[in-house]
Design an enzyme around this catalytic site. Structure first.
Site, PDB file in Angstrom:
ATOM      1  N   TYR A 142      20.234   1.117   6.966  1.00 31.29           N
ATOM      2  CA  TYR A 142      20.012   0.938   8.402  1.00 31.29           C
ATOM      3  C   TYR A 142      21.343   0.704   9.118  1.00 31.29           C
ATOM      4  O   TYR A 142      21.652   1.372  10.116  1.00 31.29           O
ATOM      5  CB  TYR A 142      19.060  -0.231   8.646  1.00 31.29           C
ATOM      6  CG  TYR A 142      18.726  -0.442  10.110  1.00 31.29           C
ATOM      7  CD1 TYR A 142      17.762   0.352  10.725  1.00 31.29           C
ATOM      8  CD2 TYR A 142      19.362  -1.415  10.870  1.00 31.29           C
ATOM      9  CE1 TYR A 142      17.452   0.177  12.067  1.00 31.29           C
ATOM     10  CE2 TYR A 142      19.060  -1.598  12.207  1.00 31.29           C
ATOM     11  CZ  TYR A 142      18.096  -0.804  12.805  1.00 31.29           C
ATOM     12  OH  TYR A 142      17.791  -0.967  14.133  1.00 31.29           O
ATOM     13  N   SER A 175      21.801   0.448  17.443  1.00 29.94           N
ATOM     14  CA  SER A 175      21.443  -0.945  17.188  1.00 29.94           C
ATOM     15  C   SER A 175      22.719  -1.772  17.160  1.00 29.94           C
ATOM     16  O   SER A 175      23.793  -1.254  16.823  1.00 29.94           O
ATOM     17  CB  SER A 175      20.718  -1.092  15.842  1.00 29.94           C
ATOM     18  OG  SER A 175      20.605  -2.453  15.464  1.00 29.94           O
TER      19      SER A 175
END
Length: 256
Positions: A163, A149
């Site tokens: 995350y 990401s």
């Protein structure tokens, strides 16, 4: 130089985790369109089965619904895949989770769930599937593509601690795995997506115009953007891309 087959996946097998929706489904559809046989896995069996039925209109797609967040799950998926194929050309480690909470309230459960699925699972699933990947690599380079990401590349304002840490770790893990597995003719790389409409990225899905205004390219990513990046890395075109992370974000990381 024969460029007509440069991006072809004809005759190759692919396994995409988290393939029932979002980015995983985009990649699976792209692989099918390029001629691959695709196996998708997801935790929810009904959704995985339904997506496989829908994608079968493009090409052969098989549902293997299993939770890969544990080592036992990884082993179960490898065993299920082995019932269909003896080798594996392409593994896409896409299954992921996110958790947001203020720093003083961030729970251990929100840490463990995200790090287990986003960081631990790609390592152990690749380890578990090492032998079928190595068998495919006897003919041509096998591929492992980790879906990271842009939040692992640069920092956003959201308090998604586990995350961000897991995706940054996955990018570095990609480099470390790549140096080892290239010895077996297995090429490891990663993709760092920006804003793509999905159940995980509800802002991009539900507020595309607002999100697009903050992206230099002035739009969110499309299915073709993600499929194209994955096809490049999975095909002959990406054989010399070892350990790198391809950022597909419309320029966001350069503007932060």
């Amino acid at each position: 130089m024969n460029t007509s087959d440069l991006f072809s996946l004809k005759g190759r097998t692919a396994l995409v985790t988290g393939g029932s929706r979002g980015i995983g489904r985009m990649i699976a559809a792209g692989f099918l369109a390029q001629g691959a046989r695709v196996y998708i896995t997801a935790r929810k069996a009904a959704a995985c089965d339904q997506t496989a039925r829908e994608l079968s209109a493009i090409g052969p797609c098989v549902s293997l619904p299993i939770d890969v967040s544990t080592l036992d799950g990884a082993r179960a998926l490898a065993a299920a895949y082995a019932q269909h194929e003896g080798s594996l050309d392409i593994l896409v480690n896409n299954a992921g989770a996110a958790w947001g909470a203020p720093f003083d309230e961030f729970p251990e459960g929100g840490w463990d769930k995200v790090v287990d699925l986003n960081l631990k699972a790609p390592f152990f699933l690749t380890q578990t599937l090492h032998e079928p990947l190595r068998k495919a690599a006897a003919q041509r380079p096998a591929k492992v593509i980790n879906i990271a990401s842009i939040d692992g590349v640069s920092v956003n304002p959201q308090e998604t601690y586990s995350y961000a840490a897991s995706k940054a770790g996955l990018i570095h893990l990609t480099r470390r795995m790549a140096l080892r597995l290239v010895q077996d003719n297995i090429v490891v790389s990663a993709i760092a997506p920006g804003a793509f409409a999905s159940d995980m990225n509800k802002d991009a899905r539900d507020h595309g115009d607002e999100i697009s205004a903050r992206i230099p390219a002035r739009r969110i990513g499309t299915d073709e953007d993600m499929a194209g990046a994955a096809i490049y890395l999975a095909s002959r075109a990406g054989d010399y891309v070892v350990g790198s992370t391809l950022v597909v974000d419309g320029g966001v990381t350069h503007a932060r």
